[in-house]
Design a protein around this motif. Structure first.
Motif, PDB file in Angstrom:
ATOM      1  N   SER A   1       0.810  -1.225   0.000  1.00  0.00           N
ATOM      2  CA  SER A   1       0.000   0.000   0.000  1.00  0.00           C
ATOM      3  C   SER A   1       0.841   1.271   0.000  1.00  0.00           C
ATOM      4  O   SER A   1       0.283   2.357   0.099  1.00  0.00           O
ATOM      5  CB  SER A   1      -0.974  -0.001   1.182  1.00  0.00           C
ATOM      6  OG  SER A   1      -0.302   0.114   2.389  1.00  0.00           O
ATOM      7  N   CYS A   2       2.165   1.164  -0.091  1.00  0.00           N
ATOM      8  CA  CYS A   2       2.959   2.398  -0.156  1.00  0.00           C
ATOM      9  C   CYS A   2       3.773   2.487  -1.442  1.00  0.00           C
ATOM     10  O   CYS A   2       4.155   3.583  -1.852  1.00  0.00           O
ATOM     11  CB  CYS A   2       3.871   2.534   1.063  1.00  0.00           C
ATOM     12  SG  CYS A   2       5.288   1.434   1.078  1.00  0.00           S
TER      13      CYS A   2
ATOM     14  N   LYS B   1       4.132  14.611  14.110  1.00  0.00           N
ATOM     15  CA  LYS B   1       2.819  15.221  14.329  1.00  0.00           C
ATOM     16  C   LYS B   1       1.763  14.142  14.519  1.00  0.00           C
ATOM     17  O   LYS B   1       1.777  13.127  13.816  1.00  0.00           O
ATOM     18  CB  LYS B   1       2.451  16.100  13.118  1.00  0.00           C
ATOM     19  CG  LYS B   1       1.152  16.813  13.341  1.00  0.00           C
ATOM     20  CD  LYS B   1       0.710  17.641  12.166  1.00  0.00           C
ATOM     21  CE  LYS B   1      -0.633  18.247  12.560  1.00  0.00           C
ATOM     22  NZ  LYS B   1      -1.410  18.701  11.481  1.00  0.00           N
TER      23      LYS B   1
ATOM     24  N   ILE C   1      -1.288   4.967  12.889  1.00  0.00           N
ATOM     25  CA  ILE C   1      -0.763   3.865  13.707  1.00  0.00           C
ATOM     26  C   ILE C   1       0.483   4.291  14.473  1.00  0.00           C
ATOM     27  O   ILE C   1       0.595   4.096  15.683  1.00  0.00           O
ATOM     28  CB  ILE C   1      -0.479   2.631  12.822  1.00  0.00           C
ATOM     29  CG1 ILE C   1      -1.801   2.027  12.358  1.00  0.00           C
ATOM     30  CG2 ILE C   1       0.334   1.590  13.583  1.00  0.00           C
ATOM     31  CD1 ILE C   1      -1.657   0.890  11.371  1.00  0.00           C
TER      32      ILE C   1
ATOM     33  N   ARG D   1       7.074   2.980   9.921  1.00  0.00           N
ATOM     34  CA  ARG D   1       6.680   4.272   9.367  1.00  0.00           C
ATOM     35  C   ARG D   1       7.930   5.149   9.239  1.00  0.00           C
ATOM     36  O   ARG D   1       8.834   5.076  10.075  1.00  0.00           O
ATOM     37  CB  ARG D   1       5.666   4.983  10.277  1.00  0.00           C
ATOM     38  CG  ARG D   1       4.286   4.326  10.282  1.00  0.00           C
ATOM     39  CD  ARG D   1       3.568   4.493   8.958  1.00  0.00           C
ATOM     40  NE  ARG D   1       2.220   3.943   8.959  1.00  0.00           N
ATOM     41  CZ  ARG D   1       1.894   2.703   8.633  1.00  0.00           C
ATOM     42  NH1 ARG D   1       2.839   1.842   8.293  1.00  0.00           N
ATOM     43  NH2 ARG D   1       0.638   2.309   8.637  1.00  0.00           N
ATOM     44  N   ALA D   2       7.940   5.978   8.182  1.00  0.00           N
ATOM     45  CA  ALA D   2       9.135   6.770   7.870  1.00  0.00           C
ATOM     46  C   ALA D   2       9.010   8.209   8.373  1.00  0.00           C
ATOM     47  O   ALA D   2       7.953   8.821   8.226  1.00  0.00           O
ATOM     48  CB  ALA D   2       9.335   6.768   6.358  1.00  0.00           C
TER      49      ALA D   2
ATOM     50  N   GLY E   1       3.110  17.213   2.419  1.00  0.00           N
ATOM     51  CA  GLY E   1       2.334  16.132   1.830  1.00  0.00           C
ATOM     52  C   GLY E   1       2.233  16.315   0.327  1.00  0.00           C
ATOM     53  O   GLY E   1       2.514  17.397  -0.197  1.00  0.00           O
TER      54      GLY E   1
ATOM     55  N   ASP F   1      10.675  16.380  -0.452  1.00  0.00           N
ATOM     56  CA  ASP F   1      10.478  15.171   0.330  1.00  0.00           C
ATOM     57  C   ASP F   1       8.978  15.086   0.537  1.00  0.00           C
ATOM     58  O   ASP F   1       8.428  15.740   1.414  1.00  0.00           O
ATOM     59  CB  ASP F   1      11.225  15.301   1.662  1.00  0.00           C
ATOM     60  CG  ASP F   1      11.173  14.024   2.466  1.00  0.00           C
ATOM     61  OD1 ASP F   1      10.665  13.024   1.934  1.00  0.00           O
ATOM     62  OD2 ASP F   1      11.650  14.018   3.608  1.00  0.00           O
ATOM     63  N   SER F   2       8.316  14.329  -0.331  1.00  0.00           N
ATOM     64  CA  SER F   2       6.866  14.231  -0.231  1.00  0.00           C
ATOM     65  C   SER F   2       6.531  13.035   0.626  1.00  0.00           C
ATOM     66  O   SER F   2       6.906  11.918   0.308  1.00  0.00           O
ATOM     67  CB  SER F   2       6.257  14.053  -1.616  1.00  0.00           C
ATOM     68  OG  SER F   2       4.906  13.710  -1.491  1.00  0.00           O
ATOM     69  N   PHE F   3       5.838  13.284   1.737  1.00  0.00           N
ATOM     70  CA  PHE F   3       5.477  12.133   2.562  1.00  0.00           C
ATOM     71  C   PHE F   3       4.064  11.669   2.265  1.00  0.00           C
ATOM     72  O   PHE F   3       3.445  11.003   3.061  1.00  0.00           O
ATOM     73  CB  PHE F   3       5.709  12.397   4.049  1.00  0.00           C
ATOM     74  CG  PHE F   3       5.222  13.726   4.549  1.00  0.00           C
ATOM     75  CD1 PHE F   3       6.111  14.778   4.665  1.00  0.00           C
ATOM     76  CD2 PHE F   3       3.908  13.921   4.897  1.00  0.00           C
ATOM     77  CE1 PHE F   3       5.678  16.012   5.135  1.00  0.00           C
ATOM     78  CE2 PHE F   3       3.470  15.151   5.365  1.00  0.00           C
ATOM     79  CZ  PHE F   3       4.359  16.193   5.483  1.00  0.00           C
ATOM     80  N   GLY F   4       3.541  12.039   1.082  1.00  0.00           N
ATOM     81  CA  GLY F   4       2.219  11.558   0.700  1.00  0.00           C
ATOM     82  C   GLY F   4       2.297  10.314  -0.120  1.00  0.00           C
ATOM     83  O   GLY F   4       3.349   9.833  -0.447  1.00  0.00           O
TER      84      GLY F   4
END
Lengths: 370, 155
Positions: free
Chosen positions: A77-78, A205, A211, A186-187, A343, A367-370
């Motif tokens: 899923s990532c 945050k 999770i 999780r990153a 994001g 650095d997109s964490f989306g």
């Protein structure tokens, strides 16, 4: 009558015989189907491992100490755990195809959390991923930066230390608890400076029902030992003289703070502006620390921006959205590199504005964490 | 009620560890068909449809995106924030493609209640009338959505 008895006994014996044969077949099937035996895993045509067949390539590599970025714990899923399979991958699985482009298919790029070790397999792992290690670290300090962002300091155990570049990220292992029945990763970007390689800091945050963020905000305790691996990522400063514009809101500050502190330590004095957004003054954090950098890095400017100033509080700074304020601080777009951390949706918006203002696409790093 | 093979397959995909660690059914022991029927009845009793609910959720999402990662005011009594969350999810009903997990937070300042949903919730409600099983940490009941987002039958 006697013949009928013989017939009955014979029938019972036949049924028992068939049942016994079926039972034996089931035992054999159980031991063989799904049991692929030992397989060979060859990494970069160099290292060869004998591994248990049937596991995913992601898990198998991890067992050999090779960590591939994955934010979803291997559930497909990532889409992060893509690798080039040189031999033995077989056909694409339906669960891979949503993530793999046509071009990637031509190059045999596979999603290694879905692909299983059913054959001997040759895989290409980028060199930088071979440097990634797993560590046990102690949660040394948890500090509230705002009502929903915490700064966590982790300390390496024994002689362990981690070399990383400013702007890179690590993966935290979340142990089993009420929101997850098995460990997940999780990153998060590192916010501390690379020279302090015996410890590192993250800014996390809280996301409702997230999770890892729920674990960090509601369960994590100082003194706790947790597992993490890293470093990952290619979001770091280029070696040029271009001017710099950094843009982030909230915990997106993390990698940019690391880059700025690293610039200070390494004496890099490129002209730089950091546009940092928050909802209101209560949501701004580390303002004094970043303002003080202006004195140490003479060509650096820190611009805190709030989107919703409160009437009750005295605010003389910038107000609005970052993309609205941006033109005021972007003086030479043709000679500027932009570094963004946000994001996916926000990156799209920033990137569009930066390009409108004249920054070439190849000078926008994110650095997109989306 | 007896459920179709398609729903049976979807129910299997909703169990813990298949698509997500927690699954989508929570502690709900009912079959998927019964979960869908009960929520559908609740929506109908309110004079609404799943489409109307999903449209309002999409409206808040689009308004929230304008905030570029920070909260924005919508109307007189809503505050909305849209934040990207890493990762995408497959649809348990078997539709192709992956659904992203943008997290949309809506605070109704008038009644002082907030609700959080994702693109995945919007898709499940719009396409399948599915709000997740009772006890699922990610279930949002139609009642909560209708009350907090102030969804009216004539929208």
């Amino acid at each position: 009558m006697y013949l009928q008895w013989i017939e009955l006994v014979y029938s019972v014996l036949v049924v028992c015989g068939i049942s016994t044969v079926l039972a034996i077949l089931m035992v054999i099937a159980d031991a063989t189907i799904g049991n692929y035996g030992k397989k060979k895993l060859i990494v970069n045509n160099d290292k060869e491992f004998e591994v248990e067949g049937g596991n995913t390539v992601l898990t198998t590599l991890k067992e050999q100490g090779i960590f591939i970025p994955s934010a979803c714990g291997g559930r497909g899923s990532c889409g992060l755990c893509k690798l080039k399979i040189d031999e033995g991958g077989g056909d694409y699985l339906p669960t891979e195809l949503s993530w793999i482009t046509k071009e990637e298919q031509k190059d045999n790029i596979r999603l290694c959390c879905q692909l299983k070790m059913k054959n001997d397999l040759k895989v290409t792992v980028p060199d930088e991923l071979l440097e990634i290690k797993e560590y046990e670290v102690k949660v040394d300090k948890i500090v509230d930066l705002t009502h929903d962002i915490k700064c966590i300091t982790f300390v390496f155990q024994g002689d362990d230390k981690m070399e990383f570049k400013a702007g890179q990220f690590v993966q935290l292992e979340v142990p089993e608890y009420e929101l997850c029945e098995e460990t997940v990763y999780r990153a998060y970007s590192i916010s501390s400076v690379p020279s302090e390689n015996k410890r590192f800091q993250l800014q996390i945050k809280y996301v409702s029902n997230g999770i890892c963020t729920t674990y960090v905000h509601k369960h994590m305790q100082e003194g706790e030992i947790i597992k993490m691996n890293g470093p990952y990522g290619d979001f770091y400063l280029t070696d040029t003289d271009s001017e710099l514009i950094f843009m982030a809101v909230g915990s997106g500050m993390a990698p940019i703070k690391s880059i700025l502190m690293d610039m200070l330590e390494r004496g890099i004095n490129r002209k730089a502006t950091f546009l940092f957004g928050a909802k209101n003054t209560d949501d701004l954090f580390l303002v004094d620390e970043l303002k003080s950098l202006e004195k140490k890095l003479p060509d650096f400017k820190f611009v805190p921006i709030i989107s919703r100033p409160e009437e009750s509080k005295d605010w003389n700074g910038e107000t609005g959205r970052l993309s609205e304020i941006l033109p005021k601080y972007l003086k030479k777009p043709e000679n500027t590199e932009a570094y963004l951390c946000a994001g996916e949706r926000v990156i799209i918006s920033y990137k569009q504005k930066l390009m409108e203002l004249g920054i070439p696409e190849n000078k926008i790093f994110y650095d997109s964490f989306g | 009620m007896k459920q179709s093979p398609q729903l049976k397959k979807a129910e299997e995909a909703m169990k813990p560890g298949v698509i997500t660690g927690e699954g989508f059914l929570g502690k709900d022991k009912r079959h998927l068909i019964d979960i869908l029927i009960e929520d559908d009845a609740e929506v109908s009793r309110s004079g609404l449809s799943h489409d109307i609910i999903a449209e309002k959720m999409k409206f808040f999402k689009e308004e929230g995106i304008k905030g570029e990662g920070l909260p924005v005011c919508v109307g007189d009594n809503f505050e909305v924030i849209v934040e990207s969350v890493r990762g995408k999810l497959a649809c348990p009903f078997g539709e192709p493609g992956l659904i992203s997990k943008n997290n949309i937070g809506v605070i109704n300042t008038k009644i002082k209640q907030e609700i959080h949903f994702t693109d995945f919730h919007i898709h499940m409600i719009e396409e399948h009338g599915f709000y997740q099983g009772k006890g699922s940490p990610y279930r949002i009941s139609p009642k909560e959505l209708i009350e907090i987002l102030e969804i009216e039958p004539n929208e």
